[in-house]
Design a protein around this motif. Structure first.
Motif, PDB file in Angstrom:
ATOM      1  N   VAL A 196      -2.323  12.708  -4.339  1.00  0.00           N
ATOM      2  CA  VAL A 196      -1.993  14.597  -4.144  1.00  0.00           C
ATOM      3  C   VAL A 196      -2.111  14.750  -5.340  1.00  0.00           C
ATOM      4  N   THR A 197      -3.241  16.163  -5.681  1.00  0.00           N
ATOM      5  CA  THR A 197      -3.976  16.276  -7.041  1.00  0.00           C
ATOM      6  C   THR A 197      -3.996  17.915  -6.812  1.00  0.00           C
ATOM      7  N   LEU A 198      -3.480  17.818  -8.348  1.00  0.00           N
ATOM      8  CA  LEU A 198      -3.330  19.450  -8.730  1.00  0.00           C
ATOM      9  C   LEU A 198      -4.847  19.845  -9.433  1.00  0.00           C
ATOM     10  N   HIS A 199      -5.257  21.115  -8.904  1.00  0.00           N
ATOM     11  CA  HIS A 199      -6.961  21.533  -9.869  1.00  0.00           C
ATOM     12  C   HIS A 199      -5.992  23.018  -9.935  1.00  0.00           C
ATOM     13  N   PRO A 200      -6.320  23.824 -11.287  1.00  0.00           N
ATOM     14  CA  PRO A 200      -6.834  24.799 -11.014  1.00  0.00           C
ATOM     15  C   PRO A 200      -6.389  25.873 -10.218  1.00  0.00           C
ATOM     16  N   ASP A 201      -6.963  25.946  -8.844  1.00  0.00           N
ATOM     17  CA  ASP A 201      -7.097  27.219  -8.079  1.00  0.00           C
ATOM     18  C   ASP A 201      -6.781  26.325  -6.622  1.00  0.00           C
ATOM     19  N   ARG A 202      -5.644  25.103  -6.390  1.00  0.00           N
ATOM     20  CA  ARG A 202      -5.507  24.565  -5.139  1.00  0.00           C
ATOM     21  C   ARG A 202      -5.390  22.804  -5.235  1.00  0.00           C
ATOM     22  N   LEU A 203      -4.011  22.820  -4.578  1.00  0.00           N
ATOM     23  CA  LEU A 203      -3.553  21.608  -4.826  1.00  0.00           C
ATOM     24  C   LEU A 203      -4.674  20.828  -3.473  1.00  0.00           C
ATOM     25  N   GLU A 204      -4.554  19.471  -3.249  1.00  0.00           N
ATOM     26  CA  GLU A 204      -5.042  18.648  -2.529  1.00  0.00           C
ATOM     27  C   GLU A 204      -4.100  17.931  -2.234  1.00  0.00           C
TER      28      GLU A 204
ATOM     29  N   ASN B  25       0.788  -1.410   0.209  1.00  0.00           N
ATOM     30  CA  ASN B  25      -0.091   0.005  -0.178  1.00  0.00           C
ATOM     31  C   ASN B  25       0.531   0.863  -0.081  1.00  0.00           C
ATOM     32  N   ASN B  26       2.144   0.904  -0.342  1.00  0.00           N
ATOM     33  CA  ASN B  26       2.996   2.166  -0.262  1.00  0.00           C
ATOM     34  C   ASN B  26       2.967   2.999  -1.762  1.00  0.00           C
ATOM     35  N   GLU B  27       1.725   3.395  -1.848  1.00  0.00           N
ATOM     36  CA  GLU B  27       1.781   4.087  -3.287  1.00  0.00           C
ATOM     37  C   GLU B  27       1.237   5.665  -2.840  1.00  0.00           C
ATOM     38  N   VAL B  28       1.972   6.360  -4.172  1.00  0.00           N
ATOM     39  CA  VAL B  28       1.094   8.251  -4.252  1.00  0.00           C
ATOM     40  C   VAL B  28       1.276   7.983  -5.077  1.00  0.00           C
ATOM     41  N   ILE B  29      -0.355   8.710  -5.661  1.00  0.00           N
ATOM     42  CA  ILE B  29      -1.085   8.776  -7.012  1.00  0.00           C
ATOM     43  C   ILE B  29      -0.852  10.505  -6.978  1.00  0.00           C
ATOM     44  N   PHE B  30      -0.052  11.248  -8.534  1.00  0.00           N
ATOM     45  CA  PHE B  30      -0.322  12.204  -8.158  1.00  0.00           C
ATOM     46  C   PHE B  30      -1.001  12.441  -9.546  1.00  0.00           C
ATOM     47  N   THR B  31      -2.267  13.688  -9.421  1.00  0.00           N
ATOM     48  CA  THR B  31      -2.816  13.944 -10.817  1.00  0.00           C
ATOM     49  C   THR B  31      -3.122  15.658 -11.453  1.00  0.00           C
ATOM     50  N   ARG B  32      -3.152  15.614 -12.442  1.00  0.00           N
ATOM     51  CA  ARG B  32      -3.360  17.057 -12.595  1.00  0.00           C
ATOM     52  C   ARG B  32      -4.676  17.210 -13.138  1.00  0.00           C
TER      53      ARG B  32
ATOM     54  N   ASP C  16      -5.546  14.985 -17.216  1.00  0.00           N
ATOM     55  CA  ASP C  16      -4.778  14.919 -17.869  1.00  0.00           C
ATOM     56  C   ASP C  16      -3.427  14.609 -17.849  1.00  0.00           C
ATOM     57  N   ALA C  17      -3.166  14.557 -16.785  1.00  0.00           N
ATOM     58  CA  ALA C  17      -1.602  13.615 -16.556  1.00  0.00           C
ATOM     59  C   ALA C  17      -1.508  13.201 -14.795  1.00  0.00           C
ATOM     60  N   ARG C  18      -1.023  11.789 -14.972  1.00  0.00           N
ATOM     61  CA  ARG C  18      -1.158  10.936 -13.945  1.00  0.00           C
ATOM     62  C   ARG C  18       0.280  10.417 -14.235  1.00  0.00           C
ATOM     63  N   ARG C  19       0.792   9.734 -12.897  1.00  0.00           N
ATOM     64  CA  ARG C  19       1.864   9.433 -12.430  1.00  0.00           C
ATOM     65  C   ARG C  19       1.502   8.498 -10.820  1.00  0.00           C
ATOM     66  N   ASP C  20       1.824   7.368 -11.109  1.00  0.00           N
ATOM     67  CA  ASP C  20       1.324   5.735  -9.926  1.00  0.00           C
ATOM     68  C   ASP C  20       3.487   5.602  -9.022  1.00  0.00           C
ATOM     69  N   LEU C  21       3.203   6.488  -7.839  1.00  0.00           N
ATOM     70  CA  LEU C  21       4.921   5.856  -7.410  1.00  0.00           C
ATOM     71  C   LEU C  21       4.348   5.685  -6.055  1.00  0.00           C
ATOM     72  N   LYS C  22       5.532   4.383  -5.979  1.00  0.00           N
ATOM     73  CA  LYS C  22       5.456   2.986  -5.857  1.00  0.00           C
ATOM     74  C   LYS C  22       6.861   3.044  -4.764  1.00  0.00           C
TER      75      LYS C  22
END
Length: 582
Positions: A323-331, A239-246, A255-261
Motif C-alpha cells: 500500500v503506497t501513498l504518493h502525492p497524487d495517488r494511493l496504490e 506471507n501474511n504481510e502488508v507494507i505501507f509506505t508514504r 519518508d514513512a513505513r509500517r510493516d503489518l503482520k
C-alpha cells in the motif's frame, strides 16, 4: 458481453491490414493466436496435434481464437495469408473434440480473404483443466503456450477456483491458535457492519462453525488469517504481510513505513488509520455559501481497495501486499494476477470471481465485502463524485495494482454536487464520460465504448442520453458524430484542467516503439509508461492529432502505426529532427 475475449469476424478482418509491415506474432494476445496450415496429406497429423495443444492452452487460460492459415515472420499481408486450401472445418472440429480430454467443442467459421481462405476457431474457456488425449497439458500465458506441470498446475487450479487455499484445514492447528481478542474484534465488525442476522447471538464455537472457519476436519487457513495468534500466523501464514509506505516526492524514497503482520481484521483497521493520518481534505465552494470537504481518499475507498487486495491475493506467493501513498495517488498492489477471465480492461463489467471463496464468504457474511460485485462500481463513483479521475487497474500474471487518484478537481466536484442538489442524479457511465471530457476535446461512440468498457451500441445510447439531457452537444451526424461538452458546462461549471504536455522522453520512447514494432496498442503504452488507460488513450490521440501516429482498427482491435510526420512527409523538418533525436 464486453468481457468476452472472443472477436467477431469483422474484428479479425480489421486486424489483417496490419500484416503489411507487422508480423502476425505482433498482433497476437493471450486470447488470439495465428497459425499456418500446410495443405499436404503427410503434414496433417502433425499439424492437428500442434493445433490441439494450442486449443488446450487457450481453453485452460481465458478462451479465445486461433486463426488458421496465417504464417508468422512475413513482411507483407500477401506473404502471411497462405490460407488452408480445402481443409474441412467440420472434420477439423471432430479431430479437436476427439483429441482433447475433457472434450473441447470449438466453433469453426471460414473467413474468405482475397489471398486465401482462413478458418476462425473459437475456443471456449474450459470449466476444468484440459489435456490432449496424449496427456499434454498446456496453458496460454501472454503470447506463449507453456507446459502445465507441478506448481503451474496448482496455480491454474487456484486461478479457476478449483482450489481454495484459504479453505484448507491446517494440520495441527486448533483453538489455541486463535486469538480471543480477534474473536471480539470479529463480533464488533459483525455488529457495526450489519453482518448476517443472528451471528452475534452465537457462542464462539458456534460462530466459527457457522462461518466455516472451523469444520469437522479442523481449523482452516482462513481462520488463522483472520483470527490467528502471532505465533500461529508466523508458522502457518508467513506471507501474511502488508507494507505501507508514504512518498512525498516523485522519487523512489519513502519518508514513512509500517510493516503489518497482524490478523487481517486488525490489519484493515491499522491501514485505514495510516491512510487517513497521511492524507488531507480539499475545500470545495458550493452555491449558497456552503463548503464541501472532500478527502483525498475516502475511508470507504481505502477500505474497499485494501479488502480486495487481501481477499483476492494469491496465498501461494511469498510476497506482501503493498500500500503506497504518493502525492497524487494511493496504490494498492496484491500478489497474483486476476482470475476467472477478469482483466484490468473488463474488471468494471465482469461478474465477480473469487480467488479465495471461503475468505470472501466470511468477509461478506460479517458485512465487509459485497458479493454482488458492486465494489468496483462504487470505487469509481466515489472517485468521480469527489472530482477525481477514475481509479484504474494494472495487472500481470504476478500482481494486480489498483490506483486511486487523490487530487481533486474542485470545479467538477462542485458540478456533481450541484446536479445532485437539483435532483439530477448522474449515473456512473454519465460521470465517466463527463469527467473524461474535461481532459479530451470530444468523443465518438467508439472511444466512449473504450471509456465505458461496453459495446459500441451501449456507448452510443449513453451519448444520446447525455445529449438529450443537455450535457453534450453533437458535432456532425450519423454514426461518425462526435460529442463535446455543452456550452453551459464549459462556461458555467468547469472548463477542465489543461491537458498536460507530453514528457519528451516518454514521447520518444513511444515513437521509438512504433518504429521498432510497426504498431502499438493502448496496452503497450500502459506497460511502457505506467499510465492509466484513459491517460494512455489521451496521449495516443494527441500524438495522432499531431500527425505522428495513425490509428487503425477500432475498439479492442485499435492499433497505432506511424503517421505522416513520423514517416517524414511533414513539411516541418525541425519537428522531424527532434523526433529523430528522441
Amino acid at each position: 458481453m464486453y468481457y468476452s475475449p472472443m472477436r467477431s469476424p469483422e474484428e479479425i478482418r480489421s486486424l489483417l491490414p496490419q500484416l503489411d509491415g507487422s508480423p502476425a506474432d505482433s498482433l497476437e494476445s493471450e486470447t488470439l493466436e495465428f497459425k499456418p496450415w500446410i495443405a499436404a496429406p503427410d503434414a496433417r497429423k502433425r499439424q492437428v496435434r500442434t493445433l490441439r495443444e494450442a486449443v488446450v492452452a487457450i481453453a485452460n487460460a481465458h478462451g479465445g481464437i486461433v486463426v488458421l492459415g496465417v504464417a508468422d515472420q512475413k513482411k507483407t499481408r500477401a506473404e502471411a495469408i497462405q490460407g488452408v486450401g480445402d481443409l474441412d472445418g467440420e472434420g477439423l472440429r471432430r479431430d479437436i473434440y476427439d483429441g482433447t480430454d475433457p472434450h473441447i467443442l470449438v466453433d469453426i467459421e471460414p473467413l474468405e480473404e482475397p489471398e486465401g481462405r482462413l478458418l476462425v476457431i473459437r475456443i471456449p474457456r474450459g470449466l476444468g483443466l484440459h489435456t490432449t488425449t496424449e496427456g499434454v497439458a498446456r496453458l496460454r500465458v501472454g503470447k506463449e503456450s507453456k507446459p502445465l506441470t507441478g506448481s503451474g498446475l496448482a496455480q491454474a487450479l487456484l486461478n479457476r477456483g478449483s482450489l481454495d487455499l484459504t479453505a484448507e484445514t491446517v494440520p495441527g492447528a486448533g483453538r489455541a491458535d486463535l486469538d480471543p481478542e480477534q474473536l471480539e474484534r470479529l463480533r464488533r465488525v459483525i455488529a457495526t457492519e450489519r453482518g448476517a442476522p443472528g451471528l452475534t447471538r452465537l457462542s464462539d464455537e458456534e460462530l466459527l462453525q457457522a462461518l466455516d472457519l472451523v469444520t469437522s476436519s479442523g481449523t482452516t487457513r482462513a481462520a488463522i488469517l483472520l483470527l490467528g495468534t502471532p505465533s500461529a500466523l508466523a508458522r502457518i501464514a508467513p506471507n501474511n504481510e502488508v507494507i505501507f509506505t508514504r512518498h512525498t516526492s516523485a522519487d523512489t524514497r519513502y519518508d514513512a513505513r509500517r510493516d503489518l503482520k497482524s490478523p487481517l481484521l486488525r490489519q484493515l483497521d491499522e491501514l485505514e488509520e495510516l491512510v487517513m493520518a497521511h492524507t488531507g481534505l480539499t475545500t470545495v465552494a458550493l452555491e449558497g455559501l456552503r463548503d464541501l470537504e472532500v478527502p483525498d481518499v475516502s475511508r470507504w475507498s481505502a477500505r474497499e481497495g485494501i479488502l480486495n487486495a487481501v481477499c483476492h491475493r494469491d496465498w501461494f506467493v511469498s510476497q506482501s501486499v503493498l500500500v503506497t501513498l504518493h502525492p497524487d495517488r494511493l496504490e494498492i498492489r496484491s500478489p497474483g494476477g486476476f482470475v476467472g477471465g477478469v482483466t484490468a480492461d473488463n474488471v468494471m463489467r465482469h461478474p465477480p470471481v473469487r480467488r479465495n471463496p471461503l475468505l470472501a464468504n466470511v468477509l461478506q457474511a460479517v458485512g465487509l465485502v459485497n458479493r454482488a460485485g458492486l465494489g468496483v462500481d462504487r470505487l469509481h463513483e466515489e472517485s468521480l463524485r469527489a472530482g477525481k479521475h477514475p481509479p484504474h487497474y494494472d495487472d500481470a500474471p504476478s500482481y494486480v495494482r489498483l490506483v486511486l487518484p487523490t487530487r481533486t478537481d474542485p470545479d467538477f466536484a462542485a458540478f456533481v454536487a450541484h446536479e445532485r442538489q437539483g435532483g439530477r442524479e448522474l449515473a456512473l457511465d454519465d460521470l465517466l464520460i463527463l469527467e473524461a471530457l474535461t481532459r479530451s476535446a470530444d468523443v465518438d461512440r467508439w472511444t466512449a465504448a473504450v471509456w465505458l468498457r461496453v459495446e459500441e451500441a451501449a456507448a452510443a445510447e449513453r451519448l444520446a442520453s447525455l445529449r438529450e439531457r443537455g450535457y453534450l452537444k453533437p458535432v456532425g451526424r450519423g454514426r461518425g458524430a462526435r460529442y463535446r461538452l455543452a456550452d453551459r458546462l464549459a462556461r458555467r461549471h468547469w472548463t477542465g484542467p489543461a491537458r498536460p504536455e507530453i514528457d519528451p522522453a516518454m514521447r520518444g520512447q513511444i515513437l521509438q516503439l512504433v518504429i521498432d514494432r510497426g504498431s502499438i496498442t493502448n496496452a503497450d503504452v500502459r506497460r511502457l509508461t505506467g499510465l492509466s488507460r484513459f491517460r494512455a488513450l489521451d496521449l495516443l490521440q494527441t500524438l495522432s492529432a499531431d500527425g505522428l501516429l495513425r490509428m487503425t482498427g477500432r475498439r479492442r482491435g485499435a492499433r497505432y502505426v506511424a503517421g505522416p510526420r513520423l514517416h517524414g512527409n511533414d513539411p516541418r523538418p525541425a519537428d522531424l529532427q527532434s523526433v529523430a533525436k528522441l
